[in-house]
Design an enzyme around this catalytic site. Structure first.
Site, PDB file in Angstrom:
ATOM      1  N   LYS A 184      31.047  27.658 -81.935  1.00 39.63           N
ATOM      2  CA  LYS A 184      29.979  27.910 -82.920  1.00 39.63           C
ATOM      3  C   LYS A 184      29.261  29.227 -82.651  1.00 39.63           C
ATOM      4  O   LYS A 184      29.612  29.949 -81.734  1.00 39.63           O
ATOM      5  CB  LYS A 184      29.003  26.731 -82.930  1.00 39.63           C
ATOM      6  CG  LYS A 184      29.683  25.377 -83.014  1.00 39.63           C
ATOM      7  CD  LYS A 184      30.518  25.174 -84.269  1.00 39.63           C
ATOM      8  CE  LYS A 184      31.466  24.020 -84.055  1.00 39.63           C
ATOM      9  NZ  LYS A 184      31.549  23.041 -85.048  1.00 39.63           N
TER      10      LYS A 184
HETATM   11  C1  LIG Z   1      31.809  21.568 -84.956  1.00 37.33           C
HETATM   12  C2  LIG Z   1      31.372  20.787 -86.119  1.00 37.33           C
HETATM   13  C3  LIG Z   1      30.812  19.518 -85.965  1.00 37.33           C
HETATM   14  C4  LIG Z   1      30.754  18.809 -84.641  1.00 37.33           C
HETATM   15  O1  LIG Z   1      30.053  19.487 -83.650  1.00 37.33           O
HETATM   16  P1  LIG Z   1      30.023  18.914 -82.159  1.00 37.33           P
HETATM   17  O2  LIG Z   1      28.872  19.599 -81.510  1.00 37.33           O
HETATM   18  O3  LIG Z   1      31.331  19.305 -81.541  1.00 37.33           O
HETATM   19  O4  LIG Z   1      29.866  17.459 -82.227  1.00 37.33           O
HETATM   20  C5  LIG Z   1      30.361  18.867 -87.093  1.00 37.33           C
HETATM   21  N1  LIG Z   1      30.458  19.425 -88.309  1.00 37.33           N
HETATM   22  C6  LIG Z   1      30.996  20.640 -88.496  1.00 37.33           C
HETATM   23  C7  LIG Z   1      31.054  21.223 -89.865  1.00 37.33           C
HETATM   24  C8  LIG Z   1      31.483  21.358 -87.412  1.00 37.33           C
HETATM   25  O5  LIG Z   1      32.049  22.549 -87.600  1.00 37.33           O
END
Ligand SMILES: *Cc1c(COP(=O)(O)O)cnc(C)c1O
Length: 379
Positions: A184
């Site tokens: 992210k």
């Molecule tokens: C990465 C992601 C998640 C999950 O995030 P985590 O921190 O790994 O649980 C949920 N929704 C979207 C759109 C994502 O890209």
């Protein structure tokens, strides 16, 4: 096959952050403590003062958000079929029924017209997922939610730093979730956050993320709801604080890379591109660069395209499969043809690398490889 040298994502952790994490480890206070409080305070500042609580992942944040809304068996939750598995999984996990609606083809945001049509007396919440390039229309979304008295849980995992009319995602609205997974915009290794409306809701989240424990006046504890164990460790929070301070730099880098992708893709190859904001800044953050391949004009499958790129050292992904068509989705009413845009994206999309550790030359290399592979596969 050798591992691609151009990775799908590659977090930038500087030496100061590594030294800071080591200091936390040496301090002996490694579970949730002062750094979590500091991280939450910084995130809250970022969200114009709304309360924020840190959790171990965005997935935990979505689960806790659903519980905070009191959603469970007998309730329906509307979500887009074009999202990550988190959303479907957590709706099912709390015992509610997922109701799938389609997304827009280019922005991939939830189709609000279809949301309105999908509302029943049992509907409790809408869970839209935001995408890089353009946010879901927050004015229309909240007008609808208010009119129909529904909660909203914005899945903002991909868009930390995107803005709506000049304000950060998270600074307005109902409940908002962020992810700090290494893919992210910033990372705390694993981690997530939930933005809430009031200190009372924040207190609820504190119980839900820690066994459901409430402290009583006689210094014993009570549990009335089976809470989870989602508190973020201080080591992660220390990394998160340092990363959040670098967010503007990361966003600028990502924006320059996205601009380069748009410039290169303008001529060739002919893919459906993400929405391009009107101004250079445009208030949008960039995470991943997802295109739709012109598969109907190619003598090659997406799988083969991805392998051809990986042979050239370039990692790719699929963001995302259609939630209504996975086995769990089908078990909850998902069927073929129900969400044509989400299903087309699921068939044709490929995620190209876009992260702050990349250079413009890396983008050129990805685009040259994509052009070459698609040209060779023209029927
Ligand atoms: C990465 C992601 C998640 C999950 O995030 P985590 O921190 O790994 O649980 C949920 N929704 C979207 C759109 C994502 O890209």
């Amino acid at each position: 096959m050798a591992l691609p040298d151009l990775k799908f994502a590659s977090p930038l952790i500087d030496e100061e952050t590594i030294a800071g994490a080591a200091e936390v480890l040496r301090s002996g206070h490694i579970a949730s403590g002062p750094w979590v409080q500091k991280f939450e305070a910084e995130l809250s500042r970022f969200c114009d003062g709304r309360p924020v609580r840190a959790l171990t992942s965005a997935t935990a944040a979505v689960e806790v958000a659903l519980q905070l809304c009191g959603i469970g068996p007998g309730d329906e939750v509307i979500t887009s079929a074009q999202s990550f598995f988190t959303v479907l999984n957590m709706i099912v996990k709390v015992g509610a029924k997922p109701v799938f609606v389609d997304c827009e083809l280019v922005t991939r945001n939830i189709d609000l017209g279809q949301v309105e049509a999908a509302i029943t007396p049992r509907t409790k919440a809408i869970v839209p997922t935001h995408y890089p390039g353009a946010l879901a229309d927050l004015d229309a979304l909240y007008a609808l939610a208010e009119r129909r008295r529904l909660r909203v849980i914005e899945d903002a995992a991909l868009v930390l730093g995107s803005r709506w009319k000049g304000r950060n995602v998270g600074a307005i609205g109902d409940l908002v979730t962020f992810s700090f997974h290494p893919n992210k915009n910033i990372t705390s290794i694993e981690g997530g956050a939930l933005v809430v409306n009031s200190d009372a809701e924040a207190k609820e989240v504190e119980a839900l993320r820690f066994h459901g424990i409430r402290h009583l006046a006689d210094r014993t504890r009570d549990v009335a709801f089976p809470g989870g164990k989602f508190n973020l460790p201080d080591v992660n929070a220390r990394i998160g604080v340092a990363q959040l301070a670098r967010l503007p730099e990361f966003l600028a880098k990502r924006r320059a890379l996205a601009d380069r992708y748009f410039a290169r893709f303008a001529s060739d190859p002919a893919c459906v591109l993400p929405p391009r904001p009107e101004s250079a800044d445009g208030g949008q953050s960039w995470n991943m660069f997802c295109v739709l391949l012109p598969l109907e004009r190619m003598t090659m499958s997406r799988r083969d395209f991805r392998e051809a790129l990986e042979t050239r050292g370039i990692a790719t992904g699929v963001s995302y499969e259609a939630l209504n068509l996975c086995t769990l989705g089908r078990r909850h009413g998902g069927r073929d043809g129900q969400c044509p845009n989400a299903e087309r994206i699921a068939r044709e999309t490929v995620t190209l690398p876009l992260h702050a550790a990349m250079t413009l030359a890396d983008v050129d290399r990805v685009c040259a490889a994509a052009s070459e592979v698609i040209a060779a596969a023209r029927g």
